[in-house]
Scaffold this active site. Structure first.
Site, PDB file in Angstrom:
ATOM      1  N   ASN A   1       0.826  -1.212   0.000  1.00 46.37           N
ATOM      2  CA  ASN A   1       0.000   0.000   0.000  1.00 46.37           C
ATOM      3  C   ASN A   1       0.855   1.254   0.000  1.00 46.37           C
ATOM      4  OD1 ASN A   1      -2.314  -1.556   0.126  1.00 46.37           O
ATOM      5  ND2 ASN A   1      -2.668  -1.226   2.308  1.00 46.37           N
TER       6      ASN A   1
ATOM      7  N   ARG B   1      -4.858   2.274 -13.352  1.00 47.58           N
ATOM      8  CA  ARG B   1      -3.472   2.418 -12.912  1.00 47.58           C
ATOM      9  C   ARG B   1      -2.858   1.110 -12.420  1.00 47.58           C
ATOM     10  NH1 ARG B   1      -1.142   7.414 -11.615  1.00 47.58           N
ATOM     11  NH2 ARG B   1      -3.159   8.285 -11.054  1.00 47.58           N
TER      12      ARG B   1
ATOM     13  N   HIS C   1     -15.081   3.184 -14.895  1.00 49.63           N
ATOM     14  CA  HIS C   1     -14.902   2.386 -13.684  1.00 49.63           C
ATOM     15  C   HIS C   1     -16.162   1.569 -13.377  1.00 49.63           C
ATOM     16  CE1 HIS C   1     -14.173   2.041  -9.162  1.00 49.63           C
ATOM     17  NE2 HIS C   1     -13.052   1.571  -9.683  1.00 49.63           N
TER      18      HIS C   1
ATOM     19  N   TYR D   1     -12.002  -9.769  -1.962  1.00 53.21           N
ATOM     20  CA  TYR D   1     -12.690  -8.484  -1.824  1.00 53.21           C
ATOM     21  C   TYR D   1     -14.166  -8.722  -1.544  1.00 53.21           C
ATOM     22  CZ  TYR D   1      -8.693  -6.134  -4.118  1.00 53.21           C
ATOM     23  OH  TYR D   1      -7.443  -5.641  -4.440  1.00 53.21           O
TER      24      TYR D   1
ATOM     25  N   HIS E   1     -14.982  -3.672   0.051  1.00 58.08           N
ATOM     26  CA  HIS E   1     -14.945  -2.979  -1.233  1.00 58.08           C
ATOM     27  C   HIS E   1     -16.331  -2.604  -1.767  1.00 58.08           C
ATOM     28  CE1 HIS E   1     -13.820  -2.697  -5.653  1.00 58.08           C
ATOM     29  NE2 HIS E   1     -12.856  -1.998  -5.084  1.00 58.08           N
TER      30      HIS E   1
END
Length: 700
Positions: free
Chosen positions: A45, A401, A431, A464, A588
């Site tokens: 992270n 990214r 997205h 997730y 998430h």
């Protein structure tokens, strides 16, 4: 937003989140290898944060930008505060690793060894390994400050070697990259039930003379540079999106060095040379008392034979809403299906696309690929569908990214198989998580849609927490088609029936929903907002939430990561509570619930309440109307909000307090509870099948 309104700096809020993750490495309730895993996650992270957020701030300073952020901090002030907190994080991370984790693991037979600790057998093995595997591969490069410098790659582990020169005080230097394909952990011969290893850099250091015969090596130390990854595609200047994205990836390789990690024993002379070689500021050069790149230790957390040092597996459960013997479209036709991963298996979503690929009644498939796995069954199904003559469209977001290279490769594979590939929307990131299958049936053409909060990634779907919603609702199917038409061409989706899409209508809808609750509270009616998201940053929405709180709206927020809102401030946000859950799965899902006089408007979304999601990305807000699906979502929210084991409460001063059950209060760990609920549903379904078969079995 007025500067007087409390607003926490987003970068410092993110660091607070990473400290909450690091706490999991400290927590003695977690098995040792799970604690090592969380130490690795915090390191990973931090790498991304430095590359992107710190890199962006440094670029702003370089260009002379002094504009203050919503919290009132200039780029310089932010960098200064970040640097202090990063130093603190390194200190806590490495102190815990070297003083607690490593010794505790060694005590369980999982041991990192230094060369001096090796047995004669292990030394013999290592000497052979060096000469056989490493000596032919690793190559040092001489480096001089006033000469052409070799490219030292981002985040790659290297050795800096100081060699005695011909003249006094004229040392020579060399850099030897250790390579990204070279094994970092060299497993040593050891007794049964033990795992003993030496780190690559420790082994190379001990044998460094092998690469510098006839030279006097004065010093050898490991280092790792970090380069600025906050390089955006200039779409107006790029010949096309694919070529432009490839150029960005190349540019990142040689961008400014913004951080150097170096082992603590390095001399001041060698450190100064390295900083000058890389052009890195002294404040952003970190001497670390332990192995560099702790994220590499993630590999070792899955080593076999140490199951007692790991969590008991929580396997995704088959959903009781899905009949594995019946076709997926037949089941969606009967009722909407809502799944909560990873408690419930992601397999039905994969089936959704795989069955469509081979179904002769299916006319077309359209899907968004933002991040997916290296061997994605979803992408493979799209490829097969196109080869079967179906009309297949894949929107591949090249600007995701750190997944740009993977997405470029998938785009080419899909194009070569006949899939129509679209490279997103100019100036925006797509997205959204949506897949639509168009099927010809007896009643006519029917659209089946999957909307989700997570990516179409079968690997992360096991890690997730995300929502999947499958429906053949006519309005939501119409909107899915309109969505793809708008992102693939010039169509403007002004006529969406039920969906809300950023950057056009999503912000406006969320604002209206908050304002409606505010008005109800002002009129003396019950008003409530319950929301779960990853990040809350947007100034305007925070202002609206403050207004709602002042009017008396009860606001419960579950925000995993960044939260710039300050709850519990007298006269402003007394009616707002904010919690954050950090546990074995990554939270998430985005779920938004507005009381609306008791009728309750519930949505799932791909969007957090961040300015980038609302104004700079293509996102979807999906209303859930099905009664049983709404009931499930509400129960998920209630379970998360009641967590008193893995949750943290955000305090008015911006700090977080770890929650624990009060005296007499029942312990509730939301992820554990949701997993157990999924197991109980699976067991009930299994028992029903047994009960149904038992009479017939008795007849035999």
């Amino acid at each position: 937003m007025s500067r007087e309104i409390p607003y926490t700096n987003r970068e410092l809020s993110w660091i607070d989140f990473n400290f909450r993750v690091l706490y999991q490495a400290f927590d003695k309730n977690n098995p040792l290898l799970e604690r090592l895993k969380f130490a690795a996650i915090t390191a990973s992270n931090l790498d991304e944060f430095i590359m992107v957020r710190v890199g962006g701030l440094m670029y702003m300073r370089k260009r002379g930008k002094r504009r203050k952020d919503p919290s009132g901090m200039t780029p310089y002030a932010q960098l200064k505060a970040i640097n202090k907190r990063v130093n603190q994080m390194y200190c806590e991370q490495y102190t815990h690793y070297t003083k607690t984790l490593e010794p505790a693991l060694a005590g369980k037979g999982f041991k990192r060894k230094r060369y001096s600790e090796l047995s004669s057998e292990q030394k013999s093995f290592l000497d052979d390994y060096i000469s056989r595997e490493l000596a032919p591969v690793l190559t040092p490069s001489a480096v001089e400050l006033d000469a052409v410098k070799p490219l030292i790659h981002n985040l790659e582990l290297n050795m800096l070697v100081r060699i005695e020169g011909e003249k006094k005080n004229k040392d020579k230097y060399a850099v030897m990259p250790l390579g990204i394909e070279t094994k970092r952990f060299i497993l040593l011969p050891s007794d049964v039930g033990r795992c003993e290893f030496i780190l690559l850099e420790d082994a190379v250091k001990e044998h460094i003379s092998n690469w510098f015969e006839g030279c006097k090596v004065l010093e050898c130390c490991s280092f790792r540079p970090t380069r600025n990854a906050d390089i955006e595609l200039q779409e107006d200047e790029a010949p096309d999106l694919l070529t432009g994205m490839e150029e960005v990836l190349e540019e990142r390789k040689s961008s400014d060095c913004i951080r150097v990690e170096i082992e603590s024993g390095v001399s001041a002379r060698a450190e100064e040379f390295l900083r000058e070689l890389l052009g890195c500021d002294k404040k952003w050069t970190f001497r670390l008392d332990g192995p560099l790149d702790l994220k590499a230790f993630m590999e070792m957390t899955s080593v076999e034979g140490f199951e007692s040092l790991k969590n008991e597996p929580w396997h995704p459960q088959p959903s009781d809403q899905i009949d594995p013997s019946a076709g997926i479209f037949e089941q969606i036709q009967k009722k909407d299906i809502l799944l909560y991963h990873p408690y419930e298996s992601f397999d039905p979503v994969i089936r959704f696309v795989e069955e469509a690929a081979g179904d002769p009644s299916v006319l077309s498939i359209k899907l968004v690929i933002y991040r997916t796995s290296s061997k994605s069954p979803m992408a493979a199904a799209l490829k097969r569908a196109a080869e079967n003559g179906k009309y297949v469209t894949a929107l591949v977001e090249l600007k995701a990214r750190f997944d740009e290279r993977s997405n470029i490769e998938w785009a080419r594979v899909l194009e070569n198989s006949g899939v129509q590939v679209i490279y997103g929307v100019k100036g925006l990131k797509t997205h959204s998580k949506v897949c639509v299958v168009v099927r010809r049936e007896e009643t006519g053409v029917v659209r089946y849609v999957h909307y989700g909060t997570g990516n179409y990634n079968d690997k992360t779907a096991k890690l997730y927490c995300d929502i999947s919603y499958m429906t053949c609702n006519e309005a939501l199917g119409f909107d899915a088609t309109a969505f793809f038409n708008s992102v693939s061409g010039y169509s403007q989706p002004q006529n969406l029936r039920r969906l809300y899409m950023s950057p056009i209508t999503l912000r406006k809808k969320i604002t209206q929903l908050i304002e409606a609750e505010t008005e109800r509270a002002k009129n003396g009616q019950q008003a409530q907002i319950t929301a779960k998201m990853n990040s809350l940053v947007d100034e305007k929405l925070i202002g609206k939430l403050y207004d709602a709180s002042k009017a008396g709206v009860e606001i419960k927020l579950n925000v995993r990561g960044i939260c710039c809102l300050k709850p519990g401030v007298e006269g402003l946000s007394e009616n707002i509570t904010v919690t954050s859950i950090v546990d074995r799965f990554l939270e998430h899902a985005r779920i938004y619930c507005f009381y609306q006089g008791g009728s309750e408007n519930i949505f799932i979304s791909s969007a957090d309440w961040m300015t980038r999601n609302l104004d700079k990305r293509v996102e979807l807000l999906v209303p859930i109307d099905s009664k049983h699906c709404k009931k499930r979502l509400k129960s998920f929210l209630e379970t998360h909000m009641a967590d008193n084991v893995s949750s943290w409460t955000l305090l008015p001063d911006g700090s977080y307090r770890k929650n624990t059950p009060r005296k007499g209060e029942k312990r509730l760990r939301s992820q554990e509870e949701l997993y157990l609920q999924a197991c109980r549903r699976t067991e009930r379904k299994r028992q029903k099948v047994i009960d149904k078969l038992t009479p017939h079995m008795g007849e035999n």
